[in-house]
Scaffold this motif. Structure first.
Motif, PDB file in Angstrom:
ATOM      1  N   GLY A 154      54.059  95.021  92.723  1.00  0.00           N
ATOM      2  CA  GLY A 154      55.361  94.819  92.918  1.00  0.00           C
ATOM      3  C   GLY A 154      55.071  95.503  94.415  1.00  0.00           C
ATOM      4  N   ARG A 155      56.504  95.995  94.942  1.00  0.00           N
ATOM      5  CA  ARG A 155      56.591  96.587  96.714  1.00  0.00           C
ATOM      6  C   ARG A 155      57.261  97.961  96.214  1.00  0.00           C
ATOM      7  NH1 ARG A 155      56.628  93.681 100.335  1.00  0.00           N
ATOM      8  NH2 ARG A 155      55.693  91.383 100.075  1.00  0.00           N
ATOM      9  N   LEU A 162      52.282  97.213  96.435  1.00  0.00           N
ATOM     10  CA  LEU A 162      51.069  97.555  95.215  1.00  0.00           C
ATOM     11  C   LEU A 162      49.952  97.197  94.111  1.00  0.00           C
ATOM     12  CD1 LEU A 162      54.189  99.617  94.003  1.00  0.00           C
ATOM     13  CD2 LEU A 162      52.660 100.987  95.489  1.00  0.00           C
ATOM     14  N   PRO A 163      48.837  97.563  94.953  1.00  0.00           N
ATOM     15  CA  PRO A 163      47.848  96.842  94.043  1.00  0.00           C
ATOM     16  C   PRO A 163      47.646  96.989  92.476  1.00  0.00           C
ATOM     17  CG  PRO A 163      46.826  98.510  95.447  1.00  0.00           C
ATOM     18  CD  PRO A 163      48.223  98.412  95.816  1.00  0.00           C
ATOM     19  N   SER A 164      48.557  97.670  91.999  1.00  0.00           N
ATOM     20  CA  SER A 164      47.947  99.088  90.759  1.00  0.00           C
ATOM     21  C   SER A 164      49.068  98.333  89.215  1.00  0.00           C
ATOM     22  CB  SER A 164      49.174 100.090  90.445  1.00  0.00           C
ATOM     23  OG  SER A 164      50.423 100.146  90.679  1.00  0.00           O
ATOM     24  N   THR A 165      48.311  98.324  88.348  1.00  0.00           N
ATOM     25  CA  THR A 165      48.685  97.633  87.395  1.00  0.00           C
ATOM     26  C   THR A 165      49.094  98.657  86.320  1.00  0.00           C
ATOM     27  OG1 THR A 165      47.249  95.990  87.658  1.00  0.00           O
ATOM     28  CG2 THR A 165      48.091  96.230  85.111  1.00  0.00           C
ATOM     29  N   GLU A 166      50.757  99.039  85.471  1.00  0.00           N
ATOM     30  CA  GLU A 166      50.662  99.830  84.840  1.00  0.00           C
ATOM     31  C   GLU A 166      51.281  99.182  83.584  1.00  0.00           C
ATOM     32  OE1 GLU A 166      51.083 102.787  85.928  1.00  0.00           O
ATOM     33  OE2 GLU A 166      50.295 102.826  88.332  1.00  0.00           O
ATOM     34  N   ARG A 167      51.094 100.193  82.523  1.00  0.00           N
ATOM     35  CA  ARG A 167      51.214  99.884  80.985  1.00  0.00           C
ATOM     36  C   ARG A 167      52.131 100.795  80.380  1.00  0.00           C
ATOM     37  NH1 ARG A 167      49.144 100.411  75.241  1.00  0.00           N
ATOM     38  NH2 ARG A 167      47.520 102.033  76.423  1.00  0.00           N
ATOM     39  N   ASP A 173      56.242 105.218  74.359  1.00  0.00           N
ATOM     40  CA  ASP A 173      57.187 105.825  74.994  1.00  0.00           C
ATOM     41  C   ASP A 173      56.800 106.573  76.729  1.00  0.00           C
ATOM     42  OD1 ASP A 173      59.837 105.650  76.082  1.00  0.00           O
ATOM     43  OD2 ASP A 173      60.421 107.390  75.307  1.00  0.00           O
ATOM     44  N   GLN A 174      55.358 105.939  76.714  1.00  0.00           N
ATOM     45  CA  GLN A 174      55.294 106.458  78.316  1.00  0.00           C
ATOM     46  C   GLN A 174      54.721 105.177  78.725  1.00  0.00           C
ATOM     47  OE1 GLN A 174      52.870 109.115  77.240  1.00  0.00           O
ATOM     48  NE2 GLN A 174      50.555 107.956  77.328  1.00  0.00           N
ATOM     49  N   TRP A 175      54.415 105.497  80.249  1.00  0.00           N
ATOM     50  CA  TRP A 175      53.758 104.480  81.612  1.00  0.00           C
ATOM     51  C   TRP A 175      52.385 105.218  81.546  1.00  0.00           C
ATOM     52  CZ3 TRP A 175      55.464  99.770  82.664  1.00  0.00           C
ATOM     53  CH2 TRP A 175      56.340  99.395  82.748  1.00  0.00           C
ATOM     54  N   SER A 176      51.397 104.432  81.519  1.00  0.00           N
ATOM     55  CA  SER A 176      50.004 104.626  82.121  1.00  0.00           C
ATOM     56  C   SER A 176      49.641 104.398  83.439  1.00  0.00           C
ATOM     57  CB  SER A 176      48.717 104.646  81.099  1.00  0.00           C
ATOM     58  OG  SER A 176      49.283 104.126  80.248  1.00  0.00           O
ATOM     59  N   HIS A 177      48.548 104.105  83.995  1.00  0.00           N
ATOM     60  CA  HIS A 177      47.717 103.493  84.946  1.00  0.00           C
ATOM     61  C   HIS A 177      46.641 102.695  84.114  1.00  0.00           C
ATOM     62  CE1 HIS A 177      45.963 102.180  88.565  1.00  0.00           C
ATOM     63  NE2 HIS A 177      44.872 102.609  88.311  1.00  0.00           N
ATOM     64  N   LEU A 182      41.441  91.228  88.079  1.00  0.00           N
ATOM     65  CA  LEU A 182      42.513  90.201  88.041  1.00  0.00           C
ATOM     66  C   LEU A 182      42.400  88.646  88.235  1.00  0.00           C
ATOM     67  CD1 LEU A 182      46.165  91.525  89.666  1.00  0.00           C
ATOM     68  CD2 LEU A 182      45.372  90.625  87.325  1.00  0.00           C
ATOM     69  N   PHE A 183      41.967  87.796  87.502  1.00  0.00           N
ATOM     70  CA  PHE A 183      41.272  86.057  88.234  1.00  0.00           C
ATOM     71  C   PHE A 183      42.284  86.710  88.397  1.00  0.00           C
ATOM     72  CE2 PHE A 183      37.993  88.736  85.782  1.00  0.00           C
ATOM     73  CZ  PHE A 183      36.894  88.422  86.779  1.00  0.00           C
ATOM     74  N   VAL A 184      42.520  84.620  89.425  1.00  0.00           N
ATOM     75  CA  VAL A 184      43.900  84.512  89.640  1.00  0.00           C
ATOM     76  C   VAL A 184      43.468  82.718  89.574  1.00  0.00           C
ATOM     77  CG1 VAL A 184      45.455  82.618  91.740  1.00  0.00           C
ATOM     78  CG2 VAL A 184      44.843  84.778  91.861  1.00  0.00           C
ATOM     79  N   LEU A 185      44.488  82.515  88.077  1.00  0.00           N
ATOM     80  CA  LEU A 185      43.670  80.857  87.617  1.00  0.00           C
ATOM     81  C   LEU A 185      44.872  79.901  87.937  1.00  0.00           C
ATOM     82  CD1 LEU A 185      43.944  81.590  83.519  1.00  0.00           C
ATOM     83  CD2 LEU A 185      41.984  82.022  85.321  1.00  0.00           C
ATOM     84  N   ASP A 186      45.718  79.709  88.684  1.00  0.00           N
ATOM     85  CA  ASP A 186      46.304  78.689  88.730  1.00  0.00           C
ATOM     86  C   ASP A 186      47.495  79.219  90.028  1.00  0.00           C
ATOM     87  OD1 ASP A 186      46.943  75.649  89.922  1.00  0.00           O
ATOM     88  OD2 ASP A 186      47.645  75.548  87.791  1.00  0.00           O
TER      89      ASP A 186
END
Length: 199
Positions: A154-155, A162-167, A173-177, A182-186
């Motif tokens: 995202g930005r 932003l290179p991060s991944t959040e869940r 009821d919370q976000w975590s890093h 990541l593999f680009v498949l197509d």
């Protein structure tokens, strides 16, 4: 009173009287709401065999295997005089190598039922060995995670990528890093399809 308190009993009756649809529906509901069900008195009253049937499922929704182990410990402590002898059978259905090492060493190993059972100690020893063997550890499939949303990149407000991944965990009821690969498949018309490997 726990709103999920009658679920284990309903599941047992459905299984006993061969009500296939009810058995399947109640088992699915228990798996989806495992973290609530384990705090109910009917869960504590399950027979060892019924508990093992639950533990065999990879579809019970937990955040980590520690929660499964805690459920087992609580079940044993409900009636320790009669249940210590079942500990070894139960531990065989807990994915011990997926426990946090500190939890394994400081809680599980210190439990009376482990201290007094050579077979339990052997299971724990094997789990610790597996914990230190990346190849063996990767072969153990974690149980179903609670429903989550993953956000990749995202930005920010300064328009930087932003290179991060959040869940986002709906259960907590919370976000975590999240640490992931990541593999680009197509790629097609400026959009990419990714394979996300969670560590």
């Amino acid at each position: 009173m726990c709103i999920f308190s009658s679920l284990p009993g309903i599941h047992c009756l459905a299984d006993m009287y061969m009500c296939g649809e009810l058995e399947s529906a109640s088992r699915h509901f228990i798996n989806q709401n495992f973290l609530e069900v384990i705090h109910c008195e009917e869960f504590m009253q399950l027979s060892c065999d019924r508990l093992i049937t639950l533990l065999k499922s990879d579809t019970i929704r937990v955040n980590n295997e520690n929660q499964v182990m805690e459920a087992v410990c609580n079940w044993i402590q409900w009636d320790p005089d009669n249940r210590y002898s079942d500990a070894c059978r139960l531990l065989q259905h807990v994915k011990l190598p997926l426990l946090d090492i500190s939890y394994l060493e400081n809680v599980v190993v210190q439990s009376e039922f482990v201290k007094n059972c050579a077979k339990c100690q052997l299971l724990i020893s094997k789990a610790i060995t597996t914990l230190h063997d990346e190849t063996s550890l990767q072969l153990i499939q974690p149980r179903a995670m609670p429903i989550s949303i993953y956000v990749l990149g995202g930005r920010n407000s300064a328009d930087c990528q932003l290179p991060s991944t959040e869940r986002y965990d709906f259960l907590l009821d919370q976000w975590s890093h999240v640490v992931c690969i990541l593999f680009v498949l197509d790629q097609f018309m400026g959009m990419s399809i990714f394979l996300l490997l969670i560590n």
